[in-house]
Design an enzyme around this catalytic site. Sequence first.
Site, PDB file in Angstrom:
ATOM      1  N   ASP A  57       0.856  -1.183   0.000  1.00 62.05           N
ATOM      2  CA  ASP A  57       0.000   0.000   0.000  1.00 62.05           C
ATOM      3  C   ASP A  57       0.894   1.236   0.000  1.00 62.05           C
ATOM      4  OD1 ASP A  57       0.918   0.289   2.561  1.00 62.05           O
ATOM      5  OD2 ASP A  57      -0.977  -0.160   3.537  1.00 62.05           O
ATOM      6  N   ASP A  73      -8.025  -7.373   0.891  1.00 59.73           N
ATOM      7  CA  ASP A  73      -7.074  -7.636   1.973  1.00 59.73           C
ATOM      8  C   ASP A  73      -7.656  -7.136   3.282  1.00 59.73           C
ATOM      9  OD1 ASP A  73      -5.357  -5.055   3.189  1.00 59.73           O
ATOM     10  OD2 ASP A  73      -6.492  -4.657   1.368  1.00 59.73           O
ATOM     11  N   CYS A  99     -13.007 -28.349   8.648  1.00 58.85           N
ATOM     12  CA  CYS A  99     -11.700 -27.801   8.275  1.00 58.85           C
ATOM     13  C   CYS A  99     -10.611 -28.858   8.436  1.00 58.85           C
ATOM     14  CB  CYS A  99     -11.390 -26.585   9.147  1.00 58.85           C
ATOM     15  SG  CYS A  99      -9.803 -25.812   8.764  1.00 58.85           S
ATOM     16  N   CYS A 151      -7.192 -27.909   8.267  1.00 57.34           N
ATOM     17  CA  CYS A 151      -5.925 -27.210   8.466  1.00 57.34           C
ATOM     18  C   CYS A 151      -5.117 -27.887   9.572  1.00 57.34           C
ATOM     19  CB  CYS A 151      -6.166 -25.730   8.803  1.00 57.34           C
ATOM     20  SG  CYS A 151      -6.718 -25.414  10.503  1.00 57.34           S
ATOM     21  N   CYS A 171      -6.786 -27.732  13.051  1.00 52.87           N
ATOM     22  CA  CYS A 171      -7.967 -28.586  13.233  1.00 52.87           C
ATOM     23  C   CYS A 171      -7.614 -30.079  13.199  1.00 52.87           C
ATOM     24  CB  CYS A 171      -9.014 -28.257  12.169  1.00 52.87           C
ATOM     25  SG  CYS A 171      -9.807 -26.658  12.440  1.00 52.87           S
ATOM     26  N   HIS A 221      -5.411 -21.229  11.372  1.00 47.45           N
ATOM     27  CA  HIS A 221      -6.782 -21.629  11.037  1.00 47.45           C
ATOM     28  C   HIS A 221      -7.542 -20.515  10.311  1.00 47.45           C
ATOM     29  CE1 HIS A 221     -10.835 -23.202  11.266  1.00 47.45           C
ATOM     30  NE2 HIS A 221     -11.189 -22.016  11.732  1.00 47.45           N
TER      31      HIS A 221
END
Length: 371
Positions: free
Chosen positions: A93, A267, A305, A307, A310, A336
């Site tokens: 940015d 974002d 999930c 991931c 998890c 996560h």
Amino acid sequence: MTINFELLKESKDSMARLGRLHTPHGIIETPIFMPVGTRATVKAMTPEEVKDLGAQIILSNTYHLYLKPGHDLIREAGGLHKFMNWHGPILTDSGGFQVFSLGDLRKIKEEGVQFRSHIDGSKHFISPEKSIEVQNALGSDIMMAFDECAPYPSTYEYVKNSMERTTRWAKRCKDYHKDWDRQALFGIVQGGMYKDLRHESAEALVDMDFSGYAVGGLSVGEPKDLMCDILEYTTPLLPKTKPRYLMGVGTPDYLFEAVTRGIDMADCVLPTRIARNGTALTSHGKMVMRNAKYTRDFNKLDPECDCYTCRNYSRAYIRHLINVDEILGARLLTIHNLNFLIKLMDNIRESIKEDRFIEYKQEFYEKYGYI
């Protein structure tokens, strides 16, 4: 120009679209959510972990890196990619939003913004040219033009003056930037909640022919319906052949609404920030892990999930870590939450490809608890 955007498919029942963005450090499938690495790090994560989650691009912050460690040092290190060991695309940015968030610590002039560092009170000056100079040193794939983000609410006169200054600054940014083969530059549409000002801003920036376009000055405290209305008005004003970026949006509903209205990139610090505060994003809504009801809950965080968090840890264990302020708790929830939003965007792209985006949006809203 270094950036090449392919429009692959448009949704039949909304403005949602599927695209492919080519950059010097890789190809980005859109629509995409970009994790934020403010100070050259996605907080609590290594770049390798961020990549393994499926992140295609990260965002870093010009204002913070200008103050510490300084853009000259990062240039000496070989650019931001080498400095932080991230080999994928990076968007920086302009520093505008942070500077304008300083309130009494900054003074806006036509030349640029004079401000005091939030770290040590030292005096600094950032102009459109200085912002590009810093971003050139960082070596990001996509740079943003230096803009003024008007607060909400603001008067018509204030927003008009602010928008017109942003347009003049955008031209100065474009005139100063030289290495278009290495770095793309996006213009930022401003205009607050006033459609005629949004139209004027978009028209002027499109005439300048930037590599892509961001919609700024939304998600700054206005009601959701108003944001959606302004976004729905603004995105059709931008070229279909260029990427469109909505700045500072990261809740699942705002991501869906952005994609519905033709946005390709978004974002937000939200998934990492709320993770450090002990909140998880799950397929059935947000979970505040400090709550006592998870004390003896030995189930995985999100049953849908897969991931790392998890697969390996229970709600009870994560609650314990958060309640005793262990760093691992913030790390596990960050993994996560980022995985959740990255996979959400994967599913959104797949639904657009299969012509069932609106249907998928409805299913998600019902399960998450939005409706």
